[in-house]
Design an enzyme around this catalytic site. Structure first.
Site, PDB file in Angstrom:
ATOM      1  N   ASP A 149      48.866 -22.074  18.489  1.00 25.85           N
ATOM      2  CA  ASP A 149      47.660 -22.905  18.416  1.00 25.85           C
ATOM      3  C   ASP A 149      46.703 -22.676  19.584  1.00 25.85           C
ATOM      4  O   ASP A 149      45.956 -23.583  19.981  1.00 25.85           O
ATOM      5  CB  ASP A 149      48.028 -24.397  18.345  1.00 25.85           C
ATOM      6  CG  ASP A 149      48.892 -24.713  17.143  1.00 25.85           C
ATOM      7  OD1 ASP A 149      48.752 -24.010  16.125  1.00 25.85           O
ATOM      8  OD2 ASP A 149      49.702 -25.648  17.226  1.00 25.85           O
ATOM      9  N   GLY A 164      44.145 -20.813  19.533  1.00 26.09           N
ATOM     10  CA  GLY A 164      42.778 -20.604  19.054  1.00 26.09           C
ATOM     11  C   GLY A 164      42.605 -19.169  18.553  1.00 26.09           C
ATOM     12  O   GLY A 164      41.488 -18.641  18.512  1.00 26.09           O
ATOM     13  N   LYS A 165      43.713 -18.558  18.141  1.00 22.81           N
ATOM     14  CA  LYS A 165      43.690 -17.159  17.698  1.00 22.81           C
ATOM     15  C   LYS A 165      42.727 -16.954  16.531  1.00 22.81           C
ATOM     16  O   LYS A 165      41.962 -16.001  16.500  1.00 22.81           O
ATOM     17  CB  LYS A 165      45.116 -16.718  17.263  1.00 22.81           C
ATOM     18  CG  LYS A 165      46.143 -16.830  18.373  1.00 22.81           C
ATOM     19  CD  LYS A 165      47.546 -16.543  17.882  1.00 22.81           C
ATOM     20  CE  LYS A 165      48.127 -17.594  16.961  1.00 22.81           C
ATOM     21  NZ  LYS A 165      48.379 -18.904  17.560  1.00 22.81           N
ATOM     22  N   ASN A 217      53.827 -21.208   8.354  1.00 27.82           N
ATOM     23  CA  ASN A 217      53.985 -22.097   9.518  1.00 27.82           C
ATOM     24  C   ASN A 217      52.725 -22.027  10.380  1.00 27.82           C
ATOM     25  O   ASN A 217      52.444 -22.933  11.158  1.00 27.82           O
ATOM     26  CB  ASN A 217      55.237 -21.735  10.341  1.00 27.82           C
ATOM     27  CG  ASN A 217      55.375 -20.241  10.637  1.00 27.82           C
ATOM     28  OD1 ASN A 217      54.659 -19.432  10.072  1.00 27.82           O
ATOM     29  ND2 ASN A 217      56.307 -19.892  11.500  1.00 27.82           N
ATOM     30  N   GLY A 230      48.725 -22.068  11.288  1.00 25.05           N
ATOM     31  CA  GLY A 230      47.501 -22.750  10.851  1.00 25.05           C
ATOM     32  C   GLY A 230      46.392 -22.262  11.760  1.00 25.05           C
ATOM     33  O   GLY A 230      46.352 -22.617  12.935  1.00 25.05           O
ATOM     34  N   HIS A 231      45.546 -21.381  11.248  1.00 26.41           N
ATOM     35  CA  HIS A 231      44.488 -20.785  12.069  1.00 26.41           C
ATOM     36  C   HIS A 231      43.138 -21.370  11.648  1.00 26.41           C
ATOM     37  O   HIS A 231      42.710 -21.190  10.505  1.00 26.41           O
ATOM     38  CB  HIS A 231      44.507 -19.260  11.928  1.00 26.41           C
ATOM     39  CG  HIS A 231      45.763 -18.632  12.476  1.00 26.41           C
ATOM     40  ND1 HIS A 231      46.009 -17.300  12.465  1.00 26.41           N
ATOM     41  CD2 HIS A 231      46.844 -19.212  13.072  1.00 26.41           C
ATOM     42  CE1 HIS A 231      47.197 -17.058  13.026  1.00 26.41           C
ATOM     43  NE2 HIS A 231      47.716 -18.212  13.388  1.00 26.41           N
ATOM     44  N   GLN A 244      51.783 -17.860  15.626  1.00 28.17           N
ATOM     45  CA  GLN A 244      52.604 -18.547  16.635  1.00 28.17           C
ATOM     46  C   GLN A 244      52.192 -18.058  18.038  1.00 28.17           C
ATOM     47  O   GLN A 244      51.056 -17.635  18.212  1.00 28.17           O
ATOM     48  CB  GLN A 244      54.107 -18.346  16.395  1.00 28.17           C
ATOM     49  CG  GLN A 244      54.632 -19.035  15.142  1.00 28.17           C
ATOM     50  CD  GLN A 244      54.307 -18.336  13.838  1.00 28.17           C
ATOM     51  OE1 GLN A 244      54.618 -17.188  13.647  1.00 28.17           O
ATOM     52  NE2 GLN A 244      53.677 -19.038  12.910  1.00 28.17           N
ATOM     53  N   LYS A 267      39.282 -23.325  24.969  1.00 25.88           N
ATOM     54  CA  LYS A 267      39.254 -24.783  25.113  1.00 25.88           C
ATOM     55  C   LYS A 267      38.993 -25.256  26.536  1.00 25.88           C
ATOM     56  O   LYS A 267      39.474 -26.320  26.942  1.00 25.88           O
ATOM     57  CB  LYS A 267      40.549 -25.387  24.548  1.00 25.88           C
ATOM     58  CG  LYS A 267      40.759 -25.014  23.082  1.00 25.88           C
ATOM     59  CD  LYS A 267      41.823 -25.793  22.384  1.00 25.88           C
ATOM     60  CE  LYS A 267      41.309 -27.026  21.717  1.00 25.88           C
ATOM     61  NZ  LYS A 267      42.192 -27.567  20.659  1.00 25.88           N
TER      62      LYS A 267
HETATM   63  P1  GDP Z   1      45.522 -20.922  16.195  1.00 21.53           P
HETATM   64  O1  GDP Z   1      46.737 -21.319  15.435  1.00 21.53           O
HETATM   65  O2  GDP Z   1      45.852 -20.168  17.429  1.00 21.53           O
HETATM   66  O3  GDP Z   1      44.499 -20.200  15.367  1.00 21.53           O
HETATM   67  O4  GDP Z   1      44.857 -22.282  16.692  1.00 21.53           O
HETATM   68  P2  GDP Z   1      44.660 -23.631  15.810  1.00 21.53           P
HETATM   69  O5  GDP Z   1      43.578 -23.414  14.844  1.00 21.53           O
HETATM   70  O6  GDP Z   1      45.959 -24.125  15.310  1.00 21.53           O
HETATM   71  O7  GDP Z   1      44.258 -24.645  16.945  1.00 21.53           O
HETATM   72  C1  GDP Z   1      43.125 -24.463  17.756  1.00 21.53           C
HETATM   73  C2  GDP Z   1      42.224 -25.694  17.587  1.00 21.53           C
HETATM   74  O8  GDP Z   1      41.269 -25.717  18.623  1.00 21.53           O
HETATM   75  C3  GDP Z   1      41.431 -25.659  16.298  1.00 21.53           C
HETATM   76  O9  GDP Z   1      41.212 -26.976  15.870  1.00 21.53           O
HETATM   77  C4  GDP Z   1      40.112 -25.015  16.723  1.00 21.53           C
HETATM   78  O10 GDP Z   1      39.028 -25.387  15.898  1.00 21.53           O
HETATM   79  C5  GDP Z   1      39.951 -25.585  18.090  1.00 21.53           C
HETATM   80  N1  GDP Z   1      39.264 -24.730  19.078  1.00 21.53           N
HETATM   81  C6  GDP Z   1      39.282 -23.374  19.182  1.00 21.53           C
HETATM   82  N2  GDP Z   1      38.608 -22.999  20.292  1.00 21.53           N
HETATM   83  C7  GDP Z   1      38.179 -24.130  20.888  1.00 21.53           C
HETATM   84  C8  GDP Z   1      37.456 -24.388  22.098  1.00 21.53           C
HETATM   85  O11 GDP Z   1      37.097 -23.505  22.854  1.00 21.53           O
HETATM   86  N3  GDP Z   1      37.193 -25.700  22.379  1.00 21.53           N
HETATM   87  C9  GDP Z   1      37.600 -26.725  21.578  1.00 21.53           C
HETATM   88  N4  GDP Z   1      37.302 -27.959  21.951  1.00 21.53           N
HETATM   89  N5  GDP Z   1      38.276 -26.496  20.443  1.00 21.53           N
HETATM   90  C10 GDP Z   1      38.580 -25.223  20.111  1.00 21.53           C
HETATM   91  P1  IMO Z   2      50.035 -20.834  14.804  1.00 19.93           P
HETATM   92  O1  IMO Z   2      49.978 -19.455  14.208  1.00 19.93           O
HETATM   93  C1  IMO Z   2      52.375 -23.867  16.848  1.00 19.93           C
HETATM   94  C2  IMO Z   2      56.640 -24.063  15.924  1.00 19.93           C
HETATM   95  C3  IMO Z   2      57.135 -25.295  15.212  1.00 19.93           C
HETATM   96  C4  IMO Z   2      58.551 -25.374  15.740  1.00 19.93           C
HETATM   97  C5  IMO Z   2      58.948 -23.908  15.840  1.00 19.93           C
HETATM   98  C6  IMO Z   2      59.738 -23.393  14.643  1.00 19.93           C
HETATM   99  O2  IMO Z   2      49.155 -21.809  14.128  1.00 19.93           O
HETATM  100  O3  IMO Z   2      49.831 -20.776  16.272  1.00 19.93           O
HETATM  101  P2  IMO Z   2      59.118 -22.777  12.142  1.00 19.93           P
HETATM  102  O4  IMO Z   2      58.369 -23.539  11.097  1.00 19.93           O
HETATM  103  O5  IMO Z   2      58.534 -21.468  12.486  1.00 19.93           O
HETATM  104  O6  IMO Z   2      60.576 -22.691  11.829  1.00 19.93           O
HETATM  105  O7  IMO Z   2      59.029 -23.708  13.450  1.00 19.93           O
HETATM  106  O8  IMO Z   2      57.743 -23.178  15.971  1.00 19.93           O
HETATM  107  N1  IMO Z   2      55.529 -23.355  15.263  1.00 19.93           N
HETATM  108  C7  IMO Z   2      54.263 -23.384  15.675  1.00 19.93           C
HETATM  109  N2  IMO Z   2      53.688 -24.077  16.680  1.00 19.93           N
HETATM  110  N3  IMO Z   2      51.635 -23.021  16.120  1.00 19.93           N
HETATM  111  C8  IMO Z   2      52.198 -22.294  15.134  1.00 19.93           C
HETATM  112  O9  IMO Z   2      51.526 -21.324  14.467  1.00 19.93           O
HETATM  113  C9  IMO Z   2      53.564 -22.495  14.842  1.00 19.93           C
HETATM  114  N4  IMO Z   2      54.425 -21.995  13.932  1.00 19.93           N
HETATM  115  C10 IMO Z   2      55.627 -22.517  14.207  1.00 19.93           C
HETATM  116  O10 IMO Z   2      56.373 -26.423  15.547  1.00 19.93           O
HETATM  117  O11 IMO Z   2      58.547 -25.907  17.029  1.00 19.93           O
HETATM  118 MG    MG Z   3      47.634 -23.053  14.684  1.00 17.76          MG
END
Ligand code: GDP
Ligand code: IMO
Ligand code: MG
Length: 429
Positions: free
Chosen positions: A13, A15-16, A38, A40-41, A230, A337
């Protein structure tokens, strides 16, 4: 040509998704190499928010090819929902989404097994996203798995039933009666029916030998970006085992997850937050259980993109960051962030840990299993709002200081800085 890589340096998470979307114009092909739903981008485009789970984050650029590589595992039911959502946004992934025939399938019973194992672990649970990731990769390694290419074969249903039977026997030993279970708020049988309907829809997509496609593309001089899911600290080998995911999330995973040699790897973009978060169980040395942690959670909207769970929040952990940079051969850092820290007068950074009276500045095996007390230094915060889209040099001085402090600590430049979720809230150097 070489394949560039973009992956997370923390616990996911980072911000990939946002950065892949920002960088996509510079590439011809975006390819996911591991993980499954698993992930969520999140992409924010023109104020509209999209969350992708299996589909690469380049999909909003119609002229770019997006590949789901062999190292990814696919739940057709979830992928179908993702595809349907894209249609409503005017995106037709049939045109530019290619799927490896070697990707493994997540069966409905893989999800049930995930639930059964977590339930049995009780307080020691991993905190899995319950998408069937662990059980599916287990079957892959145990050589029982089913692959996307097999959906085209006449005996696919038989193969499915054989694997389901195997799972059923395991589930019975956990007192899980399959027919009495609910998945996504529906009886198991209804879910299974939708899963098979989704399989039929998948047949309309380009199912390919992605490793051959990618090698040909490299020969033709195409630019490719591999998108990680991840984060490095959730890697099956180097994360805080057993509180990890079941794939290699690091650069090495690109080689096996797309079928490319190490010599084909070019730049490695390492994405990290200006602080740390973790969702699920497991060690987190700099976790803040106080008001500061809550402020970060609220300012950063730190709730899971896949499960909605509150993310655990804490200060930046330099030993962990250095470890991840080392494992991945990062060439370019991307800090996300930073705006979340706008209101802080002081920002702490962990520089080492105390373990049993000893100061340790590396993420050793012991840091995963013993009580760890982080040692911090304090940096002045910028305590002001950031202007979006401004030049790097016009950022607040205290922020520039924070950036150069990190750069000198990890001996790498921060090439991209994100100051908000939107595409345009990105500063490139
Ligand atoms: P990912 O799994 O690495 O793609 O990241 P996620 O989407 O799960 O989580 C990143 C969260 O931060 C999302 O809700 C983005 O919209 C948000 N985000 C990304 N870059 C920034 C930033 O620079 N500032 C803020 N405030 N939010 C950001
Ligand atoms: P993105 O790509 C954050 C975490 C789960 C748990 C562990 C194992 O959005 O960054 P799993 O479902 O893989 O068996 O869970 O890994 N986890 C993540 N945490 N971002 C993710 O993906 C994750 N995918 C799995 O919360 O701790
Ligand atoms: Mg994510």
């Amino acid at each position: 040509m070489k394949i560039d890589v973009l992956l997370g340096l923390q616990w996911g998470d980072e911000g990939k998704g946002k950065i892949v979307d920002v960088l996509t114009p510079e590439y011809d092909i975006i390819a996911r190499f591991q993980g499954g739903p698993n992930a969520g981008h999140t992409l924010e485009i023109g104020g509209d928010r999209h969350v992708l789970h299996t589909i690469p984050s380049g999909i909003f650029h119609a002229e770019k090819v997006n590949i789901i590589g062999n190292g990814v595992i696919i739940d057709p039911y979830i992928l179908n929902i993702e595809i349907e959502k894209l249609y409503t946004k005017g995106v037709d992934p049939k045109k530019n989404l290619y799927i490896s025939k070697r990707s493994h399938l997540i069966l409905p019973t893989h999800r049930m097994l995930d639930a059964a194992y977590e339930q049995a672990l009780g307080k020691g649970k991993i905190g899995s996203t319950l998408k069937g990731i662990g059980p599916c990769y287990t079957d892959k390694t145990a050589r029982y798995g089913l692959r996307i290419g097999e959906i085209l074969s006449a005996d696919f249903k038989d193969k499915y039933m054989a694997l389901k039977e195997r799972h059923k026997r395991i589930l019975e030993s956990y007192d899980f009666d399959l027919e009495a279970q609910v998945l996504d708020k529906m009886p198991f049988a209804d879910y299974e029916k939708l899963w098979f309907e989704a399989i039929e829809k998948l047949k309309q997509f380009s199912l390919i030998d992605s490793e051959l496609y990618i090698h040909q593309a490299l020969k033709e001089g195409k630019r490719i970006l591999a998108e990680g899911a991840q984060g490095s600290l959730l890697d099956i080998d180097f994360g805080s085992y057993p509180f990890v995911t079941s794939s290699n999330t690091i650069t090495a995973g690109v080689c096996s997850g797309l079928g490319v040699p190490p010599t084909a790897i070019g730049k490695v973009f390492g994405v990290f937050k200006a602080y740390c978060t973790r969702v699920g169980s497991g060690p987190f040395p700099t976790e803040l259980m106080d008001e500061t942690g809550e402020t970060i959670r609220q300012n950063g909207h730190e709730f899971g993109s896949t499960t909605g769970r509150p993310r655990r929040c804490g200060w930046l952990d330099l030993p962990a960051l250095k470890y991840a940079i080392m494992l991945n051969g990062v060439t370019d850092l991307v800090m996300m962030k930073s705006d979340v820290l706008n209101s802080f007068e002081d920002i702490k950074v962990c520089t080492s840990y105390m373990i049993e009276g000893q100061q340790v500045s590396a993420l050793t095996f012991e840091t995963l299993y013993q009580e760890v007390n982080p040692l911090y230094i304090s940096r002045p915060g910028w305590n002001s709002e950031l202007q979006s889209g401004g030049a790097f040099e016009s950022l607040p001085t205290a922020m520039l200081d924070y950036i150069s402090y990190i750069e000198s600590a990890v001996e790498l430049p921060i090439k991209i800085l994100s100051t908000g979720p939107g595409r345009e809230q990105t500063v490139c150097r």
